[in-house]
Design a protein around this motif. Structure first.
Motif, PDB file in Angstrom:
ATOM      1  N   ASN A  47      39.267  29.636  21.535  1.00 10.53           N
ATOM      2  CA  ASN A  47      38.276  28.911  20.736  1.00 10.53           C
ATOM      3  C   ASN A  47      38.525  27.413  20.777  1.00 10.53           C
ATOM      4  O   ASN A  47      37.597  26.605  20.862  1.00 10.53           O
ATOM      5  N   ALA A  48      39.805  27.030  20.685  1.00  9.23           N
ATOM      6  CA  ALA A  48      40.151  25.610  20.698  1.00  9.23           C
ATOM      7  C   ALA A  48      39.713  24.956  22.012  1.00  9.23           C
ATOM      8  O   ALA A  48      39.181  23.839  22.028  1.00  9.23           O
ATOM      9  N   TYR A  49      39.943  25.654  23.110  1.00  8.48           N
ATOM     10  CA  TYR A  49      39.522  25.159  24.422  1.00  8.48           C
ATOM     11  C   TYR A  49      38.005  24.958  24.434  1.00  8.48           C
ATOM     12  O   TYR A  49      37.497  23.918  24.871  1.00  8.48           O
ATOM     13  N   GLU A  50      37.277  25.950  23.946  1.00 13.12           N
ATOM     14  CA  GLU A  50      35.816  25.883  23.959  1.00 13.12           C
ATOM     15  C   GLU A  50      35.301  24.743  23.077  1.00 13.12           C
ATOM     16  O   GLU A  50      34.332  24.064  23.427  1.00 13.12           O
ATOM     17  N   THR A  51      35.964  24.525  21.946  1.00 12.09           N
ATOM     18  CA  THR A  51      35.565  23.439  21.054  1.00 12.09           C
ATOM     19  C   THR A  51      35.768  22.092  21.731  1.00 12.09           C
ATOM     20  O   THR A  51      34.913  21.200  21.651  1.00 12.09           O
ATOM     21  N   GLU A  52      36.898  21.932  22.412  1.00 13.58           N
ATOM     22  CA  GLU A  52      37.165  20.676  23.120  1.00 13.58           C
ATOM     23  C   GLU A  52      36.176  20.472  24.262  1.00 13.58           C
ATOM     24  O   GLU A  52      35.757  19.342  24.547  1.00 13.58           O
ATOM     25  N   ALA A  53      35.798  21.568  24.925  1.00 18.60           N
ATOM     26  CA  ALA A  53      34.807  21.468  25.998  1.00 18.60           C
ATOM     27  C   ALA A  53      33.455  21.023  25.438  1.00 18.60           C
ATOM     28  O   ALA A  53      32.756  20.193  26.043  1.00 18.60           O
ATOM     29  N   MET A  54      33.070  21.555  24.276  1.00 18.23           N
ATOM     30  CA  MET A  54      31.816  21.130  23.643  1.00 18.23           C
ATOM     31  C   MET A  54      31.889  19.667  23.221  1.00 18.23           C
ATOM     32  O   MET A  54      30.904  18.930  23.308  1.00 18.23           O
ATOM     33  N   GLN A  55      33.059  19.236  22.776  1.00 21.75           N
ATOM     34  CA  GLN A  55      33.231  17.828  22.405  1.00 21.75           C
ATOM     35  C   GLN A  55      33.004  16.924  23.613  1.00 21.75           C
ATOM     36  O   GLN A  55      32.337  15.886  23.517  1.00 21.75           O
ATOM     37  N   GLU A  56      33.557  17.316  24.764  1.00 22.41           N
ATOM     38  CA  GLU A  56      33.339  16.521  25.975  1.00 22.41           C
ATOM     39  C   GLU A  56      31.861  16.469  26.346  1.00 22.41           C
ATOM     40  O   GLU A  56      31.351  15.436  26.781  1.00 22.41           O
ATOM     41  N   MET A  57      31.145  17.583  26.185  1.00 19.91           N
ATOM     42  CA  MET A  57      29.704  17.603  26.460  1.00 19.91           C
ATOM     43  C   MET A  57      28.982  16.575  25.585  1.00 19.91           C
ATOM     44  O   MET A  57      28.110  15.834  26.057  1.00 19.91           O
ATOM     45  N   LEU A  58      29.340  16.568  24.305  1.00 19.86           N
ATOM     46  CA  LEU A  58      28.687  15.650  23.366  1.00 19.86           C
ATOM     47  C   LEU A  58      29.005  14.198  23.695  1.00 19.86           C
ATOM     48  O   LEU A  58      28.121  13.329  23.625  1.00 19.86           O
ATOM     49  N   GLU A  59      30.253  13.925  24.066  1.00 17.67           N
ATOM     50  CA  GLU A  59      30.624  12.555  24.436  1.00 17.67           C
ATOM     51  C   GLU A  59      29.816  12.087  25.640  1.00 17.67           C
ATOM     52  O   GLU A  59      29.317  10.955  25.673  1.00 17.67           O
ATOM     53  N   LYS A  60      29.684  12.969  26.641  1.00 13.40           N
ATOM     54  CA  LYS A  60      28.910  12.619  27.835  1.00 13.40           C
ATOM     55  C   LYS A  60      27.437  12.423  27.512  1.00 13.40           C
ATOM     56  O   LYS A  60      26.730  11.666  28.193  1.00 13.40           O
ATOM     57  N   ALA A  61      26.961  13.107  26.470  1.00 16.31           N
ATOM     58  CA  ALA A  61      25.559  12.986  26.059  1.00 16.31           C
ATOM     59  C   ALA A  61      25.316  11.777  25.151  1.00 16.31           C
ATOM     60  O   ALA A  61      24.195  11.547  24.692  1.00 16.31           O
TER      61      ALA A  61
END
Length: 454
Positions: free
Chosen positions: A14-28
């Motif tokens: 879950n932690a990995y997935e949350t960090e991946a979503m954070q990167e998506m948001l930063e790029k957006a």
């Protein structure tokens, strides 16, 4: 710039997935802010492994709505996957992303914004008619997880941890232990391609990470969906060849993966950390059978001996469930004696939590909560004593430590880090040791849980 806050519940996957979503948001183009008042978007990656996890997931979703009633609240992950009917009528949620849909976060936000903007242009009577037509508020992005064979395409380049990167390589579980809801929330085994894993590890190494932790919902099953063969050893060997990575650590393993070939194979890899989390759950064969665990206590013990054959004093850690339906006092004492015999470095003790939809939930002889609590306290105390004894073994020995950050212990400031066995140490120094591997001597115990490093 819009502000986004994320909160993770549950496991390292879950932690990995949350960090991946954070990167998506930063790029957006989102600014990532702490999970408190003032964000325009709240993303909660939920957990459902226990009743407490369910409750925490609900609490965090409602807290987000309370912190900013006008924000967009996204509920993702296991709780919403397992509780689809309940979340449909929870008006604190705007967007639901089931498992295998977190990769669609930005797309879901854009779609929500288009719909929301369209709603702003209609009359109040039209809005009311639309609300009456729809019996839920949330936009649901979910699939029948038990039938999907697709591995969710998520990537990380800079995890939140400054020195250690958790890498998700596998999802889903085929085991169906009688107490566990996870196969219903995560679906069947789906493995990430080895090429994709290695590309991510290379990127992390280029960004300065020295230690990687391979994780999955059922890590031992990595690759069986490729060709019915297990490929975890092959993956470990490939990661070992990547320059810049100096340590490889594994997430939770099933005992069955520990064969002579596997133990001997990883023992030949200098970067391998001798720290193994072997899921146990009970030391009583009758209880293991009711749990649908696919080994006996003697077979589990053999796996521990195999690891000890190839690694000097490896750190063995485990999970144990107390108060499983039908667990008598005699069975509990059998488990306690077994744990002492194996002598673990650390144990995670869980009180059995009834999960609706699992076989164990309808088993006879459910155990009283007070009995569960008393048994849990006994095993926690035992675990504390064994853990302290394991740490004492290293006093006077030379070890390599990967240092992470400064910390105040007592009234003094130290740099803290971990040995390959994941034993926490502290060093008194004025130097900046962040992300450095340093050799030195363990001189004593600073606290029950931290060793002093010279």
């Amino acid at each position: 710039m819009k502000k986004a806050a994320l909160h993770n519940l549950g496991c390292k996957v879950n932690a990995y997935e949350t960090e991946a979503m954070q990167e998506m948001l930063e790029k957006a183009g989102y600014e990532i802010v702490p999970f408190k008042e003032g964000a325009d978007l709240y993303v909660i990656n939920t957990c459902t492994v226990t009743n407490i996890a369910d409750r925490k997931s609900r609490q965090m979703l409602h807290r987000a709505r309370k912190m900013n009633p006008d924000a967009v609240v996204v509920a993702a992950g296991c709780y919403v996957q397992a509780k689809e009917k309940e979340i449909q009528v929870d008006d604190c949620i705007d967007i639901v992303l089931g498992n295998n849909k977190k990769q669609n976060l930005i797309e879901a936000l854009e779609e929500y914004e288009r719909t929301h903007n369209a709603d702003c242009n209609v009359t109040e009577s039209e809005k009311n008619a639309k609300n009456q037509e729809n019996d839920r508020k949330a936009e649901i992005k979910m699939e029948e997880i038990g039938k999907t064979k697709e591995y969710e395409n998520l990537h990380l380049t800079k995890p939140g941890d400054h020195t250690r990167a958790y890498i998700k390589v596998q999802d889903g579980c085929n085991q169906f232990c009688t107490y566990c809801i996870i196969p219903y929330a995560r679906g069947r085994v789906r493995s990430r391609s080895m090429e994709d894993v290695l590309d991510e590890v290379r990127t992390l190494a280029d960004n300065g990470y020295k230690e990687v932790v391979l994780t999955g919902i059922h890590l031992s099953s990595y690759g069986i969906d490729f060709d019915k063969e297990y490929h975890l050893l092959e993956l470990i060997r490939a990661v070992h060849e990547i320059d810049g990575i100096e340590r490889i650590r594994l997430g939770s393993l099933e005992p069955g993966i520990i064969t002579e070939e596997f133990a001997e194979g990883i023992a030949k890899l200098p970067k391998m950390c001798p720290h193994f989390h072997l899921s146990l759950q009970s030391g009583c064969d009758a209880t293991l059978k009711r749990m649908n665990r696919r080994y006996t206590s003697s077979e589990y013990a053999e796996k521990c001996e195999l690891l000890r054959k190839y690694f000097p004093n490896p750190a063995l850690t485990t999970d144990v469930i107390v108060g499983f339906p039908g667990e008598t006092e005699e069975e509990f004492e059998q488990t306690k004696a077994y744990l002492e015999h194996i002598h673990f470095y650390e144990m995670h003790i869980f009180k059995y939590s009834k999960r609706k939809g699992t076989r164990a939930a309808v088993m006879p002889d459910q155990i009283d909560e007070q009995v569960k609590a008393a048994r849990s306290e006994k095993l926690i105390a035992l675990g504390h004593d064994m853990s302290k004894e394991f740490r004492k073994f290293y006093i006077g020995k030379n070890e390599e430590v990967l240092f992470e950050e400064k910390a105040v212990i007592g009234d003094k400031e130290y740099f803290v880090g971990y040995t390959k066995e994941y034993v926490k140490v502290a060093k008194k120094t004025d130097k900046n040791l962040e992300n450095q591997i340093v050799s030195g001597r363990i001189s004593g115990m600073l606290t029950d849980e931290i060793l002093l490093f010279e």
